[in-house]
Scaffold this active site. Sequence first.
Site, PDB file in Angstrom:
ATOM      1  N   LEU A  33       1.658  -5.191  13.945  1.00 16.48           N
ATOM      2  CA  LEU A  33       1.038  -5.520  15.235  1.00 16.48           C
ATOM      3  C   LEU A  33       1.059  -4.351  16.218  1.00 16.48           C
ATOM      4  O   LEU A  33       0.972  -4.554  17.431  1.00 16.48           O
ATOM      5  CB  LEU A  33       1.717  -6.742  15.869  1.00 16.48           C
ATOM      6  N   TYR A 140      -5.259  13.671   9.953  1.00 15.16           N
ATOM      7  CA  TYR A 140      -5.699  12.360   9.473  1.00 15.16           C
ATOM      8  C   TYR A 140      -6.450  12.497   8.150  1.00 15.16           C
ATOM      9  O   TYR A 140      -6.180  11.786   7.173  1.00 15.16           O
ATOM     10  CB  TYR A 140      -6.589  11.711  10.536  1.00 15.16           C
TER      11      TYR A 140
END
Length: 734
Positions: A33, A140
């Site tokens: 979350l 990334y």
Amino acid sequence: MKVLITGGYGFIGSFVGERFYKEGYKVFILDNLSSGNQKNVTFPHKAYELDVADKKCDEVFKSNKFDVVIHLAAQVSVAASMEDPLLDSNTNILGLVNMLKLSSKYGVSKFIFASSAAVYGMNENTPLLEDSACDPVSVYGINKHIGEMYCRKWTEMYGLRTVAFRLANVYGPRQSSVGEGGVISTFLTQINNGKEIVLHGDGSQTRDFIYVEDVADAIFRSVTADDTGVMNLSTNQESSINELIDVLGANQPLQGILRREKRPGDVDKSVLDNTRAKRRLDWIPMYSLAEGLEKTAQWYQETIAEKEQEQESEAKKTILWFRSWDARPYIENILAFVLVIFATVGTVNSGVFDLKLIYIVLIGAIYGTKQSLLSVILACGLFIGESLHNGRDVVSLLYDANVLFHIAVYFIIGIAVGYSIDKRNRDVLSKELQRQAIEEKYDFLKDIYNDVLLVKQELQQQIVNSEDSFGKIYNITKELDSLEPERVLQKSVKVLERIMKSDEIAIYTMNQNGSFLRLMAKSNKAGFDLPRSLKMSEHAYLTELMTMKKIIVNKELRHDMPLIAAPIFDKGKMVAVVTLQQLGFENFTMYTQNLFQVAVQLISSALSRSLRYLNSTQKDRYLEDTSILIPAYFSAMVKNKRDAKQQLNTDFTLLAVDSAQMDHHTLSAYIASSLREADYMGMDEAGDVYIILSNSNEEEANIVIDRLGRLGIASRIVQEKDQDRFSLKDGVYA
């Protein structure tokens, strides 16, 4: 089937979860979350609030035995990866390795990894193929490329079937305004908040935008597909950021554009070739950029409207509470209490009637426990007040058993009456709710019945009218039921041409010893030439058809085998093979393959019935103790061959045999040794013997004539114009 979706509360994960749930999977979500939102998921599921690198994940895998793992949990911001490479590596590498390790440990059958177009870096040789050079320019992209290598090695070392999807710029509802693919959500958030669009760079940089539901569809299809490895997931359409702004501005007003410097690590040009995913997954993106943006913008507007409504509802809650509060019971309770006061003040308690107790019972009987307790408190107060008025002091009342007894009686009676009334009211309400529920269920079922009846009627019409419905297929193939085997196969070509919308259908029949197949019938298309026979030993797919007993699809598009092939079995033995040589690319789908399989199964049933009929009438067809067809059946066979030649351009040659030198039994024995299984002998009403050479031209027929000549049997070719005499009219030769 159980599927675990890491990052399942996120943007892409929530759509993937919805798709798997709709397909009947039991969905599990693993999400810390950090960026996901539980409100994104409304379907039934089981969730674990854990990080993908957490050791506790072992217990999750151990207790659930997942069939599929979809690994979407990641740090998705290019800018954040450049600012904090360690954070990006912890999530995108360590988390992935943990999921791969647990998947192989606990027997997961398929592992799907969400990679990124960022692995290609500044490669501008677009559209980029999966084999294009990878040179990522951001942390990334580097970590995603490393993740692909981990997946590949896990497949090689542990046999875990993995697929790595290089996602283009995914967009759609529920997307946050951060991340690699968040430019659309960022722009829409800024537009709907009445702010300027913040543009990094000059806007000429291009992206391949793909709608999130198309991504979810591809991921689902990859689970059932056999393929592994890397696939691009994109639309193969290139759009610049400036073009994107123009499309957004055409639908809603913009407050302006705030231009800033290009961010480090951003790629200038990106568009991916999606051919591999299309072919391997039988998938195509369904949403254009305009359609996807329309749905996304609508969601953002609805979300803003919902937030405004929530704020308004919070402000109204207090007012609504006061409006909903029913003051009547309290007012009536107080009025009744006032009457009791007037009735008791100045009077002497007779000891027989206690008005306060009667007041408690009446209020409890009318309103239940809540008002009953209030009446008890008021009655106790009145009782104590009367005692004090009569000269008693407070301390003495605390030790007076009579006073305590009265108060206890008031409480017991009040609670007992109130509870019993509340229980009765609850029972009445429960019965009423049950009655209403039954009525609603009845109305609901009645509506469903009417809807189903309407849908049934519509489907019946669709089945009757649809070109490729199973009902239509059945009606087409039903005409084969009463025909003989050879006629069935010849008609089957026309049937399949109509069903499959293809003019390159062929049917081969197997010889007795199973060593080769002979071309029995094919489409009558100019230039559609096929081998007249196929040796089983020279074609691996034929052996596979015999052993696997199921349809074979030429996914590699090899030139030495048909596009689709299906076997026909009778009594456990392969008797024929149906092939579809070519089909338009747009029709080469899973649906078409299933359609072909269903049609072949129906044809197989028709052929089996005709073979049973043939076996049951075997003695009636042939001259006793010979292989010579009697006149009626021979005439029918000639007609079949002539029809096949006219409709399907299937060659045959008719030979007349000089039978004067031998009796029919001897002649049959000699000729049978020189013929193939697909050829026939027959006789006319005059007793003259003829030979039908299937799939043979005159050149091949001359070889047979020479072969028979060496046996002392003279024969000649019957020309087509002379074959009309074999046509039967009302059972009599013409």
